[in-house]
Write a protein that holds these residues in place. Structure first.
Motif, PDB file in Angstrom:
ATOM      1  N   ASP A   1      -1.797 -10.317  26.737  1.00 46.75           N
ATOM      2  CA  ASP A   1      -0.463  -9.914  26.949  1.00 46.75           C
ATOM      3  C   ASP A   1       0.262 -10.695  27.990  1.00 46.75           C
ATOM      4  OD1 ASP A   1       1.884  -8.635  27.069  1.00 46.75           O
ATOM      5  OD2 ASP A   1       1.154  -6.746  26.740  1.00 46.75           O
ATOM      6  N   GLU A   2       1.046 -11.330  27.894  1.00 48.05           N
ATOM      7  CA  GLU A   2       1.863 -11.959  28.922  1.00 48.05           C
ATOM      8  C   GLU A   2       2.249 -10.992  29.999  1.00 48.05           C
ATOM      9  OE1 GLU A   2       4.391 -15.131  28.440  1.00 48.05           O
ATOM     10  OE2 GLU A   2       3.184 -16.457  27.053  1.00 48.05           O
ATOM     11  N   LEU A   3       2.446  -9.744  29.598  1.00 47.32           N
ATOM     12  CA  LEU A   3       2.998  -8.599  30.529  1.00 47.32           C
ATOM     13  C   LEU A   3       1.642  -7.801  31.176  1.00 47.32           C
ATOM     14  CD1 LEU A   3       5.746  -7.111  28.368  1.00 47.32           C
ATOM     15  CD2 LEU A   3       5.928  -8.835  30.008  1.00 47.32           C
ATOM     16  N   ALA A   4       0.843  -8.486  31.189  1.00 49.83           N
ATOM     17  CA  ALA A   4      -0.534  -7.650  32.009  1.00 49.83           C
ATOM     18  C   ALA A   4      -1.611  -8.741  32.008  1.00 49.83           C
ATOM     19  CB  ALA A   4      -0.992  -6.621  31.081  1.00 49.83           C
ATOM     20  N   GLY A   5      -1.176 -10.000  31.894  1.00 48.41           N
ATOM     21  CA  GLY A   5      -2.382 -11.123  32.231  1.00 48.41           C
ATOM     22  C   GLY A   5      -3.034 -11.656  31.071  1.00 48.41           C
ATOM     23  N   LEU A   6      -3.335 -12.889  31.271  1.00 48.08           N
ATOM     24  CA  LEU A   6      -4.103 -13.635  30.135  1.00 48.08           C
ATOM     25  C   LEU A   6      -5.300 -14.196  30.439  1.00 48.08           C
ATOM     26  CD1 LEU A   6      -0.926 -15.975  29.088  1.00 48.08           C
ATOM     27  CD2 LEU A   6      -1.809 -14.026  27.871  1.00 48.08           C
ATOM     28  N   ARG A   7      -5.864 -13.909  31.646  1.00 48.39           N
ATOM     29  CA  ARG A   7      -6.988 -14.568  32.152  1.00 48.39           C
ATOM     30  C   ARG A   7      -7.374 -14.063  33.391  1.00 48.39           C
ATOM     31  NH1 ARG A   7      -4.488 -20.473  32.420  1.00 48.39           N
ATOM     32  NH2 ARG A   7      -3.542 -19.441  30.727  1.00 48.39           N
ATOM     33  N   VAL A   8      -8.551 -14.090  33.666  1.00 43.39           N
ATOM     34  CA  VAL A   8      -9.189 -13.484  35.027  1.00 43.39           C
ATOM     35  C   VAL A   8      -9.169 -14.604  36.048  1.00 43.39           C
ATOM     36  CG1 VAL A   8     -11.249 -12.612  36.348  1.00 43.39           C
ATOM     37  CG2 VAL A   8     -10.871 -11.958  34.050  1.00 43.39           C
ATOM     38  N   VAL A   9      -8.484 -14.434  37.106  1.00 42.63           N
ATOM     39  CA  VAL A   9      -8.551 -15.479  38.241  1.00 42.63           C
ATOM     40  C   VAL A   9      -9.625 -15.767  38.795  1.00 42.63           C
ATOM     41  CG1 VAL A   9      -5.791 -14.640  38.515  1.00 42.63           C
ATOM     42  CG2 VAL A   9      -7.582 -13.771  40.020  1.00 42.63           C
ATOM     43  N   PRO A  10      -9.769 -16.766  39.648  1.00 38.21           N
ATOM     44  CA  PRO A  10     -11.048 -17.138  40.421  1.00 38.21           C
ATOM     45  C   PRO A  10     -11.069 -15.959  41.422  1.00 38.21           C
ATOM     46  CG  PRO A  10      -9.876 -19.155  39.749  1.00 38.21           C
ATOM     47  CD  PRO A  10      -8.859 -18.062  39.413  1.00 38.21           C
ATOM     48  N   GLN A  11     -12.370 -15.687  41.517  1.00 39.62           N
ATOM     49  CA  GLN A  11     -12.813 -14.520  42.739  1.00 39.62           C
ATOM     50  C   GLN A  11     -11.975 -13.108  42.217  1.00 39.62           C
ATOM     51  OE1 GLN A  11     -12.043 -17.419  45.861  1.00 39.62           O
ATOM     52  NE2 GLN A  11     -14.013 -16.718  46.455  1.00 39.62           N
ATOM     53  N   GLY A  12     -11.517 -13.035  41.123  1.00 39.26           N
ATOM     54  CA  GLY A  12     -10.678 -12.013  40.826  1.00 39.26           C
ATOM     55  C   GLY A  12     -11.576 -10.668  40.351  1.00 39.26           C
ATOM     56  N   LEU A  13     -12.977 -10.447  40.422  1.00 43.93           N
ATOM     57  CA  LEU A  13     -13.654  -9.310  40.125  1.00 43.93           C
ATOM     58  C   LEU A  13     -14.175  -8.591  41.181  1.00 43.93           C
ATOM     59  CD1 LEU A  13     -15.407 -10.888  37.069  1.00 43.93           C
ATOM     60  CD2 LEU A  13     -13.415  -9.287  36.995  1.00 43.93           C
ATOM     61  N   ALA A  14     -14.185  -7.310  41.436  1.00 44.11           N
ATOM     62  CA  ALA A  14     -15.020  -6.566  42.410  1.00 44.11           C
ATOM     63  C   ALA A  14     -15.461  -5.184  41.970  1.00 44.11           C
ATOM     64  CB  ALA A  14     -14.403  -6.628  43.598  1.00 44.11           C
ATOM     65  N   TRP A  15     -16.566  -4.776  42.248  1.00 39.89           N
ATOM     66  CA  TRP A  15     -16.826  -3.302  41.705  1.00 39.89           C
ATOM     67  C   TRP A  15     -16.924  -2.348  43.049  1.00 39.89           C
ATOM     68  CZ3 TRP A  15     -19.113  -2.181  37.090  1.00 39.89           C
ATOM     69  CH2 TRP A  15     -19.366  -3.206  36.185  1.00 39.89           C
ATOM     70  N   ALA A  16     -16.768  -1.171  42.520  1.00 36.25           N
ATOM     71  CA  ALA A  16     -16.931   0.145  43.517  1.00 36.25           C
ATOM     72  C   ALA A  16     -18.469  -0.173  43.532  1.00 36.25           C
ATOM     73  CB  ALA A  16     -16.405   1.198  42.898  1.00 36.25           C
ATOM     74  N   LYS A  17     -19.105   0.411  44.733  1.00 36.41           N
ATOM     75  CA  LYS A  17     -20.562   0.262  45.103  1.00 36.41           C
ATOM     76  C   LYS A  17     -21.274   1.225  44.000  1.00 36.41           C
ATOM     77  CE  LYS A  17     -23.563   1.166  48.930  1.00 36.41           C
ATOM     78  NZ  LYS A  17     -23.746   1.581  50.420  1.00 36.41           N
TER      79      LYS A  17
END
Length: 565
Positions: free
Chosen positions: A320-336
């Protein structure tokens, strides 16, 4: 497939369990940034810090969100910001501004200090904490072209902001990473260098007063193929593995001790997806792999961090172009604790969104039960064969399709068989068409998914016989000796088509028991044939027509009795 609505975002989960159907992705938020530079998770205060990667945006800010994806605040800066990292004790947030390194108190959100650095216009900085010290990269001389392989990039400390002698000639843009699984290890990787550069990856021990370089690796072969196109780096929760998001290869899983390929790696990303991000959950259970892909091709995979615990991933496609089309570089992180994955997506232009994704909280056992059965009981070559069985899954019933994989091993080697979908009651039938006579062993596998561990393989061996054939004759009950006998017929066979040019043997036995061989009967393309004979004696005469068979078809014969008058 399980469709999960995220406001206006559309995600597709393949094989998603019912337990995660309602909670797979609870929140999405439009981010007020035109580009993206960094994401840090503050578990103690349940906050997220994000920075805008635009280098010419003038005054900027560090955005603060809670774990539900709601914006709480912004930390003011007086220049463009880029990289950021939490101190070893989590009390201080270090933020890279164009002309200084800023610090903020994570408890009060108040600015707590700044240290001056070389002025950075375009390139931004990578920031990481290792050995209790905060390190950052600097491209001080030629930042008009950050990706120029001739740029000399320095590594510095916030506590002592002078270029460090790392013993490594760092060129071009650098990515810097540390992780709680190896708190004294710093990982450097070359990214964004000019085409043809054989980019490097190396590690440093930061436990002492000075950095000690560890193993290093370049990835191109003698012909220059296979060079690293680095987008992100992550260290596993136990510190034994380093994962690299390589846009040219996919997700590389390396042994942290020598940077060699790990004994078992992850399955390839879906065709058309280029790796952009990777992150391990702090509890050691999961790895998230982000990608840039188009259409319904998955952009995000969540699966067990250990490849040996299953290769089936929970897949999400951002469409959805209104919520993004791809994950950006370095765009992931977890809760511990692994309870949430935070993902930043982009529309490929200046739109960015934050997604909060909750993976399943537990993995359950799976097993094959009972014995495997076959239909038919006596399989023949070239005919469909069904292998029937039952798969039992502990825990909640999956909402999406569950499939059983199978391979056939015979004298010709090993061949994959089409997957079988498992019914709601756990039953399944693997369908195959064996193409070789003899013993064939079918091994059935369930590779697991995010909520289920793999089942122990089961196998069954069947004896594949030649396909049967049949001859049908049409003959008169009586025929005058003077005009002769005409017999017609048809040869049919199961399995593969019968070969062309078949000749059937024909014998005649008269009333005295004398048997003679007649001229063979040629079989037409439709299986029909015709026999004409002038018998020498009157009385009961038996005609026998025989097919000798071939490599895939069994022999057959038929008889017709004619009274010669």
């Amino acid at each position: 497939m399980l469709a999960v609505a995220l406001g206006s975002a559309c995600l597709v989960g393949v094989g998603a369990p019912a337990a995660s159907a309602a909670t797979a992705s609870d929140e999405t938020a439009k981010l007020p940034i035109a580009s993206f530079a960094g994401l840090v998770v503050d578990d103690a205060h349940e906050r997220l810090y994000l920075t805008d990667g635009s280098r010419r945006s003038g005054k900027s800010a560090v955005l603060v969100y809670n774990f539900q994806g709601q914006k709480l605040d912004s930390l003011p800066t007086d220049g463009p910001v880029s990289g950021l990292a939490l101190s070893a004790d989590g009390a201080t947030l270090h933020v890279s501004q164009s002309n200084r390194m800023l610090t903020f108190d994570t408890a009060t959100q108040a600015a707590s200090g700044a240290s001056y650095t070389s002025y950075d216009v375009n390139c931004g900085r990578e920031v990481a904490v290792a050995g209790g010290k905060t390190y950052f990269t600097e491209t001080p001389y030629n930042d008009a072209n950050c990706d120029d392989a001739d740029n000399y990039t320095t590594l510095q400390q916030v506590e002592n902001p002078y270029p460090l002698n790392t013993g490594w000639g760092v060129r071009g843009r650098i990515k810097l990473e540390s992780g709680p699984g190896a708190p004294d290890r710093l990982v450097l990787g070359q990214a964004g260098a000019a085409a043809g550069t054989d980019a490097f990856l190396t590690t440093f021990d930061a436990s002492g007063d000075s950095l000690v370089r560890g193993p290093s690796r370049r990835f191109a072969d003698a012909g220059g193929a296979g060079a690293l196109d680095l987008k992100d780096i992550a260290q596993s929760a136990d510190g034994r593995r380093i994962a690299v998001a390589d846009a040219a290869y996919g997700t590389r899983l390396l042994d942290a001790g020598d940077l060699a390929d790990a004994p078992a790696g992850y399955q390839p990303l879906p065709e058309g997806a280029k790796a952009s991000a990777v992150a391990f959950s702090g509890d050691g259970k999961y790895v998230a792999r982000g990608a840039a892909a188009s259409g319904s091709t998955p952009d995000l995979l969540i699966q067990p961090a250990d490849p040996a615990k299953g290769t089936t991933a929970l897949e999400f496609a951002f469409e959805d172009e209104l919520a993004g089309l791809r994950v950006v570089p370095q765009g992931l992180a977890w809760a511990k604790d692994g309870s949430r994955l935070f993902a930043v997506t982009s529309d490929g232009r200046d739109g960015h969104w934050l997604h909060v994704i909750k993976p399943p909280v537990a993995q359950h056992d799976s097993r094959f039960t009972g014995t495997l059965g076959t239909t038919p009981a006596k399989p023949v070559v070239g005919e469909p064969l069904g292998i029937r069985g039952r798969l039992e899954l502990d825990g909640p019933a999956p909402a999406g399709p569950v499939k059983v994989a199978a391979v056939r091993e015979d004298a010709a080697g090993t061949q994959e068989v089409a997957e079988a979908r498992v019914a709601a009651d756990g039953t399944f039938t693997v369908l195959d068409v064996p193409d070789r006579v003899g013993a064939a062993t079918y091994t059935l596998r369930f590779l697991g998914d995010v909520t289920h561990r793999p089942a122990e393989d089961v196998a069954v061996t069947v004896d594949v016989a030649k396909a049967p054939t049949a001859i049908e004759l049409t003959a008169p009950a009586e025929a005058p000796r003077a005009s002769g006998v005409v017999i017609t017929g048809r040869l049919t066979g199961q399995g593969r088509a019968l070969p062309s040019g078949i000749d059937l043997s024909v014998t005649r036995t008269d009333k005295s028991g004398t048997t003679g061989e007649l001229t063979s009967a040629a079989v037409a393309a439709d299986g029909t044939f015709r026999i004409k004979d002038l018998p020498g004696k009157r009385g009961r005469t038996v005609y026998e027509v025989s097919y000798g068979g071939d490599a895939l078809h069994a022999a057959s014969s038929a008889r017709a009795t004619v009274r010669i008058t």
